[in-house]
Design an enzyme around this catalytic site. Structure first.
Site, PDB file in Angstrom:
ATOM      1  N   HIS A 264       7.800 -31.392  -7.377  1.00 15.21           N
ATOM      2  CA  HIS A 264       8.810 -31.953  -6.466  1.00 15.21           C
ATOM      3  C   HIS A 264       8.150 -32.988  -5.578  1.00 15.21           C
ATOM      4  O   HIS A 264       6.932 -33.170  -5.620  1.00 15.21           O
ATOM      5  CB  HIS A 264       9.498 -30.849  -5.659  1.00 15.21           C
ATOM      6  CG  HIS A 264       8.591 -30.076  -4.753  1.00 15.21           C
ATOM      7  ND1 HIS A 264       7.688 -29.140  -5.222  1.00 15.21           N
ATOM      8  CD2 HIS A 264       8.435 -30.096  -3.411  1.00 15.21           C
ATOM      9  CE1 HIS A 264       7.030 -28.620  -4.205  1.00 15.21           C
ATOM     10  NE2 HIS A 264       7.463 -29.194  -3.092  1.00 15.21           N
TER      11      HIS A 264
ATOM     12  N   ASP B 210       5.053 -18.980  -5.576  1.00 14.36           N
ATOM     13  CA  ASP B 210       4.975 -19.543  -4.217  1.00 14.36           C
ATOM     14  C   ASP B 210       4.824 -18.421  -3.186  1.00 14.36           C
ATOM     15  O   ASP B 210       5.702 -17.581  -3.036  1.00 14.36           O
ATOM     16  CB  ASP B 210       6.274 -20.337  -3.997  1.00 14.36           C
ATOM     17  CG  ASP B 210       6.436 -20.912  -2.604  1.00 14.36           C
ATOM     18  OD1 ASP B 210       5.542 -20.711  -1.751  1.00 14.36           O
ATOM     19  OD2 ASP B 210       7.474 -21.569  -2.377  1.00 14.36           O
TER      20      ASP B 210
ATOM     21  N   SER C 247      13.861 -22.132   6.212  1.00 17.47           N
ATOM     22  CA  SER C 247      12.689 -22.440   5.397  1.00 17.47           C
ATOM     23  C   SER C 247      13.088 -22.899   4.003  1.00 17.47           C
ATOM     24  O   SER C 247      14.182 -22.609   3.516  1.00 17.47           O
ATOM     25  CB  SER C 247      11.807 -21.203   5.298  1.00 17.47           C
ATOM     26  OG  SER C 247      10.779 -21.423   4.359  1.00 17.47           O
ATOM     27  N   GLY C 248      12.186 -23.590   3.340  1.00 21.06           N
ATOM     28  CA  GLY C 248      12.393 -24.008   1.959  1.00 21.06           C
ATOM     29  C   GLY C 248      11.778 -23.044   0.959  1.00 21.06           C
ATOM     30  O   GLY C 248      11.759 -23.328  -0.244  1.00 21.06           O
ATOM     31  N   HIS C 249      11.251 -21.931   1.445  1.00 22.66           N
ATOM     32  CA  HIS C 249      10.483 -21.048   0.554  1.00 22.66           C
ATOM     33  C   HIS C 249      11.103 -19.650   0.477  1.00 22.66           C
ATOM     34  O   HIS C 249      11.687 -19.161   1.437  1.00 22.66           O
ATOM     35  CB  HIS C 249       9.035 -20.949   1.041  1.00 22.66           C
ATOM     36  CG  HIS C 249       8.338 -22.268   1.075  1.00 22.66           C
ATOM     37  ND1 HIS C 249       7.658 -22.773  -0.004  1.00 22.66           N
ATOM     38  CD2 HIS C 249       8.261 -23.205   2.048  1.00 22.66           C
ATOM     39  CE1 HIS C 249       7.169 -23.962   0.304  1.00 22.66           C
ATOM     40  NE2 HIS C 249       7.521 -24.251   1.547  1.00 22.66           N
TER      41      HIS C 249
ATOM     42  N   ASP D  19     -10.213 -41.545   5.704  1.00 23.82           N
ATOM     43  CA  ASP D  19     -10.405 -41.996   7.069  1.00 23.82           C
ATOM     44  C   ASP D  19     -10.226 -43.502   7.039  1.00 23.82           C
ATOM     45  O   ASP D  19     -11.107 -44.214   6.595  1.00 23.82           O
ATOM     46  CB  ASP D  19     -11.842 -41.598   7.447  1.00 23.82           C
ATOM     47  CG  ASP D  19     -12.276 -42.186   8.767  1.00 23.82           C
ATOM     48  OD1 ASP D  19     -11.448 -42.783   9.451  1.00 23.82           O
ATOM     49  OD2 ASP D  19     -13.466 -42.038   9.093  1.00 23.82           O
TER      50      ASP D  19
ATOM     51  N   HIS E 258       2.499 -32.068  -2.553  1.00 22.04           N
ATOM     52  CA  HIS E 258       2.486 -31.981  -4.019  1.00 22.04           C
ATOM     53  C   HIS E 258       2.258 -33.321  -4.708  1.00 22.04           C
ATOM     54  O   HIS E 258       1.735 -33.358  -5.821  1.00 22.04           O
ATOM     55  CB  HIS E 258       3.784 -31.324  -4.514  1.00 22.04           C
ATOM     56  CG  HIS E 258       3.889 -29.901  -4.039  1.00 22.04           C
ATOM     57  ND1 HIS E 258       3.602 -28.821  -4.838  1.00 22.04           N
ATOM     58  CD2 HIS E 258       4.158 -29.394  -2.814  1.00 22.04           C
ATOM     59  CE1 HIS E 258       3.716 -27.711  -4.123  1.00 22.04           C
ATOM     60  NE2 HIS E 258       4.054 -28.034  -2.889  1.00 22.04           N
TER      61      HIS E 258
HETATM   62 ZN   LIG Z   1       4.479 -27.175  -0.934  1.00 21.27          ZN
HETATM   63 ZN   LIG Z   2       7.623 -28.265  -1.080  1.00 24.96          ZN
END
Ligand SMILES: [Zn+2]
Ligand SMILES: [Zn+2]
Length: 561
Positions: free
Chosen positions: A84, A206, A377-379, A452, A89
């Protein structure tokens, strides 16, 4: 080494027919996800993300996975699969492509579109895009890939099933199981079940929310809370959220329309990503609602909504500049409503609270996930993970994407459902799947690679330590001139200090002890410059820590007259 495993050596040669998993990032931290799969001498990479630095990394822009373990074998890479479009990622992909530019890139439409914007910023031309969608099957060398829809905090996320001669691997990517997502695209548990029927030999899952009991609240539950906030606001509203959270932005746009407000995006990544999402049809912009930020400023405050970046307290972001009142056209007023519709990524707490305090100081009302349901949350939480284990019934589980505590909690959930073999690994720890059994077989060296400014990998851990000391404790230089013929100090010490309110006059009382220490060494016949400098460092260092309780960086310089 970030995660030392002194008991582990280099892994043995991979037995023929075995599959090797080499996590290069994301196991032991939330960020810079990158996992390498090896079969029959060929490599498949899943994800290539960045980790954002915290206050312990002064001057560092980004932290990358360490490609060293595969650098000599980049020619063997068949493809890079991007699950995604989140930065943790895809963010390091440009840096990998600088090392081999023609690696085939595989991902969904939105993921590749967001990646493409990033590659253009890096002036990389990538032609090897392979656009896939849920249900697609495509092979790269010995890796037969199948993609499965998953729901997450960005549209178009995919899990990937990887079939090789070693068996079937299922990698969830980041996911949750919102049953009523805004786009109706749910995590495809029917596909998970079908793959489970076929027999999942290794399940990578996950771990982010494995410690959170129950189920992650549906994104839709935010709508009434946003509505309430808009109803209560009588001046400008500023909403900060992730620049990739298309559904969150959609909800804010729809709420703005319902309250007859106009909206402008602020922050480069917000403007760019939402443009991409709109063009591809992932974001529906109601007609007439969007204006540019300058036009917005001419409307009465009660008609204005700004959707901004900076929800993690990033110091250069639009929100941080608004909080400092240094933004070039947004002037915060007392009574403005600021909504942080975002998570708080571990490590960013201080920065976020600094911004909230800054906003509050000017009289803004700040709504955040600590005082209202403005973020989910996305999880997947523990309950969702349990469902997955029961549906997939994997033979082996490897928790991924999390700090150590998250991965341990995730593995414990798998065990509760009867999974017999849970393997724990951190970055660099090699897991082999041989004859249907996964086990840790060794480790490869992985470090952190710091970006950096323009340099990649030039900043080392020890340099960072120096920067931390400089920032917190200041800096003292001591110059001593010696006459080695006469065997004594001939000039100095000259002492200069920076940082921590040092005054040069603070050091008068230590000058004579330095001269005495150096003279003592010289009269013993020891005139080695390095050793003399160490003596100077020790003498002043002991004095500073004893009398001032500080440990500044000390630069001793001994020169011959
Ligand atoms: Zn992630
Ligand atoms: Zn993600």
């Amino acid at each position: 080494m970030s995660h030392p495993h002194p008991e582990l050596g280099a892994p043995p040669e991979l037995p023929s027919g075995g599959l090797r998993v080499i996590p290069l990032g994301g196991l032991g931290e939330v960020g810079r996800n990158m996992t390498v799969f090896e079969y029959d001498g060929r490599l498949l990479i899943v994800d290539c993300g960045v980790l954002f630095p915290d206050e312990s990394h002064p001057g560092v822009d980004l932290i990358l996975p360490d490609f060293a373990a595969i650098r000599d074998r980049l020619d063997a890479v068949e493809a890079l699969v991007l699950t995604h479009g989140h930065e943790d990622h895809i963010g390091a992909t440009p840096y990998l492509l600088r090392e081999r530019g023609d690696i085939p890139l595989v991902g969904s439409e939105l993921t590749l579109a967001l990646l493409n914007g990033k590659l253009r910023e890096h002036r990389l031309k990538q032609t090897a895009f392979h656009k896939v969608k849920e249900g697609d099957r495509i092979s790269f060398g010995p890796f037969d890939l199948e993609f499965v829809a998953v729901n997450h905090s960005i549209p178009d996320a995919l899990a990937v099933a990887i079939r090789t001669g070693a068996g079937l691997v299922l990698h969830t990517g980041d996911f949750k199981m919102d049953q009523l997502p805004l786009d109706g695209r749910i995590t495809d548990l029917r596909a998970f079940a079908r793959l489970g029927e076929e027999g999942v030999d290794l399940f990578l899952t996950d771990s982010t929310n494995a410690e959170v009991p129950g189920f992650t609240t549906s994104e839709k539950n935010i709508t009434p809370v946003l509505d309430q906030v808009f109803r209560e606001a009588d001046q400008r509203i500023i909403v900060a959220c992730f620049a990739s959270h298309v559904h969150r932005v959609q909800q804010i746009l729809d709420t703005a329309v319902a309250h007859d407000r106009r909206v402008a995006f602020v922050g480069r990544s917000m403007v760019r990503n939402m443009g991409v999402a709109r063009d591809l049809g992932y974001l529906t912009i109601p007609p007439g609602v969007m204006v540019d930020a300058k036009e917005l400023a001419e409307l009465p405050p009660e008609r204005q909504v700004l959707i901004s970046t900076g929800s993690q307290g990033e110091p250069m972001s639009a929100l941080a500049r608004i909080a400092n009142r240094s933004h070039h056209f947004v002037n915060l007023e007392a009574g403005d409503m600021v909504v942080l519709a975002s998570s708080l990524i571990p490590g960013n707490e201080n920065a976020v609270y600094r911004v909230i305090n800054g906003l509050s100081r000017w009289g803004a009302r700040v709504v955040h996930k600590g005082n209202a349901l403005v973020h989910v949350s996305g999880h997947a939480s523990a309950g969702e993970l349990l469902y997955c284990y029961n549906i997939v019934r994997p033979r082996n589980v490897l928790p991924v994407h999390g700090e150590t505590r998250h991965m341990l909690a995730n593995g414990a959930l798998a065990k509760q459902t009867g999974v017999e073999n849970v393997v724990y690994a951190e970055d660099g720890v090699v897991v082999d799947l041989v004859d249907g059994v996964a086990s840790v077989t060794g480790k490869v060296a992985v470090g952190y690679v710091f970006v950096d400014g323009q340099s990649i990998g030039d900043v080392t851990e020890s340099e960072l330590k120096d920067r931390r000391i400089l920032g917190e404790e200041g800096f003292i230089s001591v110059i001593v001139v010696v006459d080695s013929v006469a065997g004594k100090v001939s000039a100095g010490p000259e002492i200069h200090a920076r940082g921590h309110a040092w005054a040069d006059s603070d050091f008068e009382s230590i000058k004579q002890p330095i001269i005495d220490a150096v003279n003592a060494m010289l009269s013993d016949g020891n005139d080695d410059t390095y050793q003399l400098q160490q003596t100077v460092r020790r003498t002043i260092g002991r004095w500073v820590s004893g009398t001032h309780k500080r440990r500044p960086m000390i630069i001793p310089v001994v020169v011959e007259a």
